[in-house]
Design a protein around this motif. Structure first.
Motif, PDB file in Angstrom:
ATOM      1  N   ARG A  89       0.829  -1.205   0.000  1.00  0.00           N
ATOM      2  CA  ARG A  89       0.000   0.000   0.000  1.00  0.00           C
ATOM      3  C   ARG A  89       0.868   1.262   0.000  1.00  0.00           C
ATOM      4  O   ARG A  89       2.058   1.231   0.338  1.00  0.00           O
ATOM      5  N   VAL A  90       0.247   2.379  -0.341  1.00  0.00           N
ATOM      6  CA  VAL A  90       0.957   3.662  -0.372  1.00  0.00           C
ATOM      7  C   VAL A  90       0.646   4.457   0.886  1.00  0.00           C
ATOM      8  O   VAL A  90      -0.341   4.205   1.577  1.00  0.00           O
ATOM      9  N   GLY A  91       1.486   5.443   1.160  1.00  0.00           N
ATOM     10  CA  GLY A  91       1.303   6.300   2.320  1.00  0.00           C
ATOM     11  C   GLY A  91       0.604   7.597   1.959  1.00  0.00           C
ATOM     12  O   GLY A  91       0.200   7.832   0.817  1.00  0.00           O
ATOM     13  N   LYS A  92       0.520   8.480   2.933  1.00  0.00           N
ATOM     14  CA  LYS A  92      -0.256   9.706   2.751  1.00  0.00           C
ATOM     15  C   LYS A  92       0.387  10.660   1.746  1.00  0.00           C
ATOM     16  O   LYS A  92      -0.323  11.425   1.081  1.00  0.00           O
ATOM     17  N   LEU A  93       1.715  10.629   1.601  1.00  0.00           N
ATOM     18  CA  LEU A  93       2.360  11.552   0.657  1.00  0.00           C
ATOM     19  C   LEU A  93       1.945  11.219  -0.778  1.00  0.00           C
ATOM     20  O   LEU A  93       1.674  12.115  -1.582  1.00  0.00           O
ATOM     21  N   THR A  94       1.917   9.933  -1.101  1.00  0.00           N
ATOM     22  CA  THR A  94       1.513   9.515  -2.448  1.00  0.00           C
ATOM     23  C   THR A  94       0.061   9.873  -2.711  1.00  0.00           C
ATOM     24  O   THR A  94      -0.286  10.411  -3.774  1.00  0.00           O
ATOM     25  N   LEU A  95      -0.802   9.589  -1.761  1.00  0.00           N
ATOM     26  CA  LEU A  95      -2.224   9.890  -1.946  1.00  0.00           C
ATOM     27  C   LEU A  95      -2.462  11.393  -2.015  1.00  0.00           C
ATOM     28  O   LEU A  95      -3.299  11.868  -2.795  1.00  0.00           O
ATOM     29  N   ALA A  96      -1.720  12.143  -1.217  1.00  0.00           N
ATOM     30  CA  ALA A  96      -1.865  13.595  -1.237  1.00  0.00           C
ATOM     31  C   ALA A  96      -1.475  14.157  -2.596  1.00  0.00           C
ATOM     32  O   ALA A  96      -2.091  15.113  -3.086  1.00  0.00           O
ATOM     33  N   ALA A  97      -0.457  13.576  -3.231  1.00  0.00           N
ATOM     34  CA  ALA A  97      -0.016  14.040  -4.547  1.00  0.00           C
ATOM     35  C   ALA A  97      -0.938  13.562  -5.655  1.00  0.00           C
ATOM     36  O   ALA A  97      -1.196  14.293  -6.623  1.00  0.00           O
ATOM     37  N   LEU A  98      -1.455  12.343  -5.536  1.00  0.00           N
ATOM     38  CA  LEU A  98      -2.253  11.765  -6.617  1.00  0.00           C
ATOM     39  C   LEU A  98      -3.619  12.427  -6.761  1.00  0.00           C
ATOM     40  O   LEU A  98      -4.089  12.666  -7.879  1.00  0.00           O
ATOM     41  N   GLU A  99      -4.270  12.727  -5.654  1.00  0.00           N
ATOM     42  CA  GLU A  99      -5.633  13.260  -5.724  1.00  0.00           C
ATOM     43  C   GLU A  99      -5.719  14.558  -6.528  1.00  0.00           C
ATOM     44  O   GLU A  99      -6.563  14.674  -7.436  1.00  0.00           O
ATOM     45  N   PRO A 100      -4.859  15.570  -6.282  1.00  0.00           N
ATOM     46  CA  PRO A 100      -4.961  16.788  -7.092  1.00  0.00           C
ATOM     47  C   PRO A 100      -4.573  16.584  -8.550  1.00  0.00           C
ATOM     48  O   PRO A 100      -5.071  17.292  -9.430  1.00  0.00           O
ATOM     49  N   VAL A 101      -3.692  15.617  -8.825  1.00  0.00           N
ATOM     50  CA  VAL A 101      -3.346  15.320 -10.217  1.00  0.00           C
ATOM     51  C   VAL A 101      -4.564  14.746 -10.937  1.00  0.00           C
ATOM     52  O   VAL A 101      -4.906  15.160 -12.051  1.00  0.00           O
ATOM     53  N   LEU A 102      -5.240  13.796 -10.307  1.00  0.00           N
ATOM     54  CA  LEU A 102      -6.450  13.224 -10.906  1.00  0.00           C
ATOM     55  C   LEU A 102      -7.516  14.298 -11.110  1.00  0.00           C
ATOM     56  O   LEU A 102      -8.222  14.315 -12.127  1.00  0.00           O
TER      57      LEU A 102
END
Length: 497
Positions: free
Chosen positions: A352-365
């Motif tokens: 699984r990924v951590g919060k940094l990856t999810l924080a970066a991915l959401e605004p890109v999507l």
């Protein structure tokens, strides 16, 4: 303690004079004298007492060993060849340099002038400002990573991005892991553990780092069932291979190479009905997946994730840090029941990924909700669609500065060239670009001159990475963004040193 005893361990002894001091001795100050000097205060404030003390002791030990070795060689202390200045100000300067080097991060920003936009060795996609700010915020604040604010209960971190992924891909469900290799591994281990997976022989690819589809199948506990030949695979090959032990049919996007000539492969629109006939799930590894039709931006067409889902794929895996333009991660979308099985696999927690990856991915999507604004806001697409005229103007502005810095030993010209997308995306397609070409002015020993130049550029505070080809160093300016240009020019003066 007397001054003599305080420095006794730091004095190199030779013949003793009548005053009791070794004749011609070179004295090294005691460590406490260095640390108590006013000039050491900035080092203590920056690096702390423990680290500064250790570095000072190591420095004195090296100097002591060098001077003792010279004395044993027969030189007097005063005549040691290249003997360093051992005054406290000089030692503090050496100590500062040592501490700075010791604390320099091995992960450094560089100028990517290779012409490869998504360069695996240089970190692939650059994140847009919205994603950068989101990551900064996530590092400074606690975040609802696995906490449902509405219910006040524990949540699922995949929920943070699942709704966006479903909207953009048309899939029923989604999950995310740390890279696409992990996505493929997790999918196979969940759906096909101990059973067969049918793959065309022409799609048994190897990507960077010796990651091979046959190897990952073995590690996942699946049994590879090859069908067809290297260059030609027919629908009947899949049909005849399907049986009671078949858990999955799989297509792998050959993103990092192309086979031409006498070839045949089965496309999704043919394979999907066959998988439904046999009631066998169909998985597609897109590798460098894209969420929009790149043709609308003047780029070559690449099959989108939505097209793959609508074409009948039950599971699709793809990368977040390639054409998508986000952080490194692997995304799996597809049927709700299959995704649910994948999320229950114990390996999911390990991958699984951590919060940094999810924080970066959401605004890109989120940027993909406005596809008409994407070339302005998504850094990867901005670089891929950059007009050659802009790069030509940039080259003409930089050329005289670079020529002056390199001197008469090299000839700098601006020239048209071709960039590539990189990371296995559209490997045979090239993008018209512009940049600078540097050639040695003198004939002979060209490779040596280019090697020296390449090393000098890499030694700059912000290393410059180009590519050597056709007896020249090519500096493709596609990835030199406007805000970086002045910094690039400013450090060229260091090349004259």
């Amino acid at each position: 303690m007397s001054e003599q005893s305080a420095r006794s361990d730091n004095t190199l002894h030779g013949a003793v004079s009548a005053a009791g001091v070794p004749a011609g001795a070179i004295r090294l100050p005691a460590v406490h004298l260095i640390l108590s000097d006013a000039g050491c205060e900035p080092l203590l404030a920056a690096y702390g007492r423990v680290q500064t003390l250790d570095a000072a002791r190591a420095l004195l030990a090296e100097l002591r060993a060098m001077l003792l070795a010279a004395r044993e060689g027969g030189e007097t202390a005063a005549a040691v060849t290249g003997a360093p200045d051992t005054s406290i100000p000089s030692l503090l300067a050496m100590l500062a340099a040592r501490l700075q080097e010791q604390n320099a991060s091995p992960l450094r920003p560089v100028f990517n002038l290779t012409g490869t936009v998504l360069h695996t060795n240089l970190g692939r996609a650059l994140l847009p400002d919205a994603a950068v700010q989101a990551v900064v915020d996530s590092m400074r604040w606690p975040m609802n990573l696995e906490w449902d604010i509405d219910t006040g209960k524990r949540g699922d971190r995949d929920n943070l991005i699942e709704e966006l992924l479903l909207e953009l891909t048309g899939a029923e469900a989604a999950t995310i892991v740390n890279n696409n290799a992990a996505a493929v591994l997790l999918m196979l281990n969940t759906v096909a553990l101990g059973k067969e997976v049918i793959v065309s022989r022409g799609e048994l690819v190897e990507i960077g780092g010796a990651f091979r589809i046959p190897d990952v199948m073995t590690r996942a506990g699946a049994v590879l069932r090859e069908v067809g030949a290297t260059n030609r695979t027919h629908l009947k090959d899949y049909d005849e291979a399907a049986g009671p032990q078949t858990a999955l049919m799989m297509k792998v996007h050959t993103s990092n190479y192309a086979i031409t000539g006498f070839t045949k492969s089965i496309e999704l629109d043919e394979l999907a009905p066959l998988s439904k006939k046999h009631n066998i799930p169909l998985a597609v590894d897109l590798g460098s997946g894209t969420l929009v039709d790149l043709e609308q931006y003047g780029l070559p067409h690449e099959t989108t994730v939505r097209e793959t889902i609508e074409g009948g794929a039950d599971l699709v895996t793809f990368s977040g840090d390639k054409l998508l333009g986000g952080p490194q991660c692997g995304i799996i979308v597809g049927r709700k029941d299959l995704i649910a099985q994948i999320k229950k696999n114990p390996l999911k927690r390990a991958l699984r990924v951590g919060k940094l990856t999810l924080a970066a991915l959401e605004p890109v999507l989120a940027l993909y909700r406005a596809p008409d604004l994407l070339p302005e806001r998504l850094t990867t697409l901005k670089l891929l669609t950059r007009p050659a005229a802009d790069m030509r103007a940039q080259a003409q502005a930089i050329l005289p500065q670079l020529q002056a810095a390199l001197g008469a030993g090299y000839e700098v010209t601006d020239a048209a060239m071709f960039s590539q997308i990189g990371s296995g995306a559209l490997p045979v397609d090239q993008l018209p670009s512009h940049g600078l070409v540097v050639r040695p002015a003198a004939a002979g020993r060209v490779s040596n001159a280019l090697g020296v130049l390449e090393q000098r550029l890499r030694a700059l505070p912000l290393p410059v990475i180009g590519r050597v080809a056709q007896d020249a160093l090519w500096l493709d300016l596609r990835c030199l963004q406007d805000y970086q240009q002045q910094r690039f020019i400013e450090q060229l003066g260091l090349l004259t040193a």
